[in-house]
Design a protein around this motif. Structure first.
Motif, short mmCIF file in Angstrom:
data_model
loop_
_atom_site.label_atom_id
_atom_site.label_comp_id
_atom_site.label_asym_id
_atom_site.label_seq_id
_atom_site.Cartn_x
_atom_site.Cartn_y
_atom_site.Cartn_z
N TYR A 80 0.79 -1.24 0.00
CA TYR A 80 0.00 0.00 0.00
C TYR A 80 0.82 1.29 0.00
O TYR A 80 0.28 2.34 -0.32
N LEU A 81 2.08 1.21 0.38
CA LEU A 81 2.88 2.43 0.52
C LEU A 81 4.13 2.41 -0.36
O LEU A 81 5.14 3.04 -0.04
N ASP A 82 4.07 1.66 -1.44
CA ASP A 82 5.18 1.56 -2.40
C ASP A 82 6.49 1.13 -1.74
O ASP A 82 7.57 1.45 -2.23
N GLY A 83 6.40 0.44 -0.61
CA GLY A 83 7.60 -0.02 0.10
C GLY A 83 8.40 1.09 0.74
O GLY A 83 9.52 0.87 1.21
N ARG A 84 7.85 2.29 0.78
CA ARG A 84 8.60 3.45 1.27
C ARG A 84 8.66 3.55 2.79
O ARG A 84 9.56 4.19 3.33
N ALA A 85 7.70 2.98 3.49
CA ALA A 85 7.68 3.07 4.96
C ALA A 85 8.47 1.89 5.53
O ALA A 85 8.07 0.74 5.39
N LEU A 135 5.45 7.35 9.03
CA LEU A 135 6.87 7.37 8.69
C LEU A 135 7.11 8.19 7.42
O LEU A 135 8.22 8.65 7.18
N LEU A 136 6.05 8.38 6.63
CA LEU A 136 6.14 9.18 5.41
C LEU A 136 5.68 10.62 5.65
O LEU A 136 6.26 11.54 5.11
N VAL A 137 4.62 10.76 6.46
CA VAL A 137 4.05 12.07 6.77
C VAL A 137 3.70 12.06 8.25
O VAL A 137 2.77 11.37 8.66
N PRO A 138 4.44 12.79 9.09
CA PRO A 138 4.24 12.72 10.54
C PRO A 138 2.86 13.12 11.06
O PRO A 138 2.35 12.49 11.96
N GLY A 139 2.21 14.13 10.52
CA GLY A 139 0.93 14.58 11.06
C GLY A 139 -0.25 13.89 10.41
O GLY A 139 -0.12 12.85 9.76
N HIS A 140 -1.44 14.50 10.58
CA HIS A 140 -2.67 13.94 10.01
C HIS A 140 -3.23 14.84 8.91
O HIS A 140 -4.44 15.00 8.80
N TRP A 147 -2.10 8.63 1.69
CA TRP A 147 -1.38 7.37 1.85
C TRP A 147 -2.27 6.33 2.56
O TRP A 147 -2.38 5.19 2.10
N VAL A 148 -2.87 6.72 3.66
CA VAL A 148 -3.67 5.77 4.45
C VAL A 148 -4.83 5.21 3.65
O VAL A 148 -5.12 4.01 3.71
N ARG A 149 -5.46 6.05 2.86
CA ARG A 149 -6.65 5.61 2.12
C ARG A 149 -6.33 4.68 0.96
O ARG A 149 -7.24 4.17 0.29
N ARG A 150 -5.07 4.42 0.74
CA ARG A 150 -4.71 3.37 -0.22
C ARG A 150 -5.13 2.01 0.31
O ARG A 150 -5.31 1.07 -0.46
N TYR A 151 -5.24 1.91 1.63
CA TYR A 151 -5.73 0.66 2.23
C TYR A 151 -7.25 0.64 2.04
O TYR A 151 -7.95 1.53 2.52
N PRO A 152 -7.80 -0.34 1.33
CA PRO A 152 -9.20 -0.31 0.92
C PRO A 152 -10.23 -0.39 2.06
O PRO A 152 -11.37 0.01 1.87
N LYS A 153 -9.86 -0.88 3.21
CA LYS A 153 -10.83 -1.01 4.29
C LYS A 153 -10.66 0.07 5.37
O LYS A 153 -11.07 -0.11 6.50
N THR A 154 -10.08 1.20 4.99
CA THR A 154 -9.82 2.26 5.96
C THR A 154 -11.09 2.72 6.67
O THR A 154 -11.13 2.72 7.91
N GLU A 155 -12.10 3.11 5.94
CA GLU A 155 -13.32 3.64 6.57
C GLU A 155 -13.99 2.58 7.44
O GLU A 155 -14.47 2.86 8.53
#
Length: 192
Positions: A80-85, A135-140, A147-155
């Motif tokens: 989900y994070l292109d392996g960047r985290a 780890l990619l973006v410290p705040g919200h 980035w987070v919403r790349r995970y399909p079950k976020t909501e």
């Protein structure tokens, strides 16, 4: 392990189906009223077994150890994070009072509350993706949520955690979890 408390409910309207669900600490089994006691005993045992298998399947193997949790983070980062985290450490910690998990971006460590050991795997995966995104973006901020919403079950996972917190009267939210307070002014639904 103690036998679970079982409540059997019979219904005259129920003709052929048998079902079971967990209601807090007890298991409710729904049966047709016409069923004999012998059939009831067999069906209750069968439904308890099915429910246990279903609950076991839904739990993540990452709940077993810090190493498994770290491994799962690597899989989720890649997917989900292109392996960047790339966390330096991920570990289970005793239940936190005000959050499900936390991340310290400065040393790339993630801590996950043991309260999450028995949640369905997709919920734990959401929390891990949420923390990895820090780890990619410290705040919200908006970039973080992209980035987070790349995970399909976020909501769905956020709703699950809100319900769990409310039902247990924990008062735990998912925001303000990064130890670095940068960029907290943008959208911040209940997070980790």
């Amino acid at each position: 392990m103690a036998e679970p408390q079982v409540e059997v409910r019979r219904s005259k309207r129920r003709r052929q189906t048998v079902s079971a669900y967990r209601d807090g600490d007890k298991i409710v089994v729904l049966l047709p009223a016409r069923m004999s006691r012998a059939e009831e005993k067999r069906w209750v045992a069968d439904m308890l077994s099915r429910l246990q298998r279903s609950e076991t399947r839904r739990r993540s193997p990452a709940r077993e150890s810090d190493e498994a949790l770290f491994e799962r983070c690597g899989e989720l980062s890649a997917k989900y994070l292109d392996g960047r985290a790339q966390p330096q450490g991920v570990r289970w910690v005793p239940p936190m009072r005000t959050r499900w998990a936390s991340c310290t971006p400065s040393d790339a460590t993630i801590r996950v509350s043991q309260r999450l050991r028995d949640v369905p795997g997709w919920v734990l995966d959401y929390v891990l993706v949420h923390e990895l995104a820090h780890l990619l973006v410290p705040g919200h901020g908006a970039d973080f949520w992209k980035w987070v919403r790349r995970y399909p079950k976020t909501e769905r996972a956020i709703g699950y955690l809100e319900g769990l917190s409310a039902a247990a009267q924990l008062g735990i939210g998912l925001d303000n979890d990064a130890d670095d307070d940068a960029d907290d002014d943008a959208e911040a639904p209940v997070g980790c």
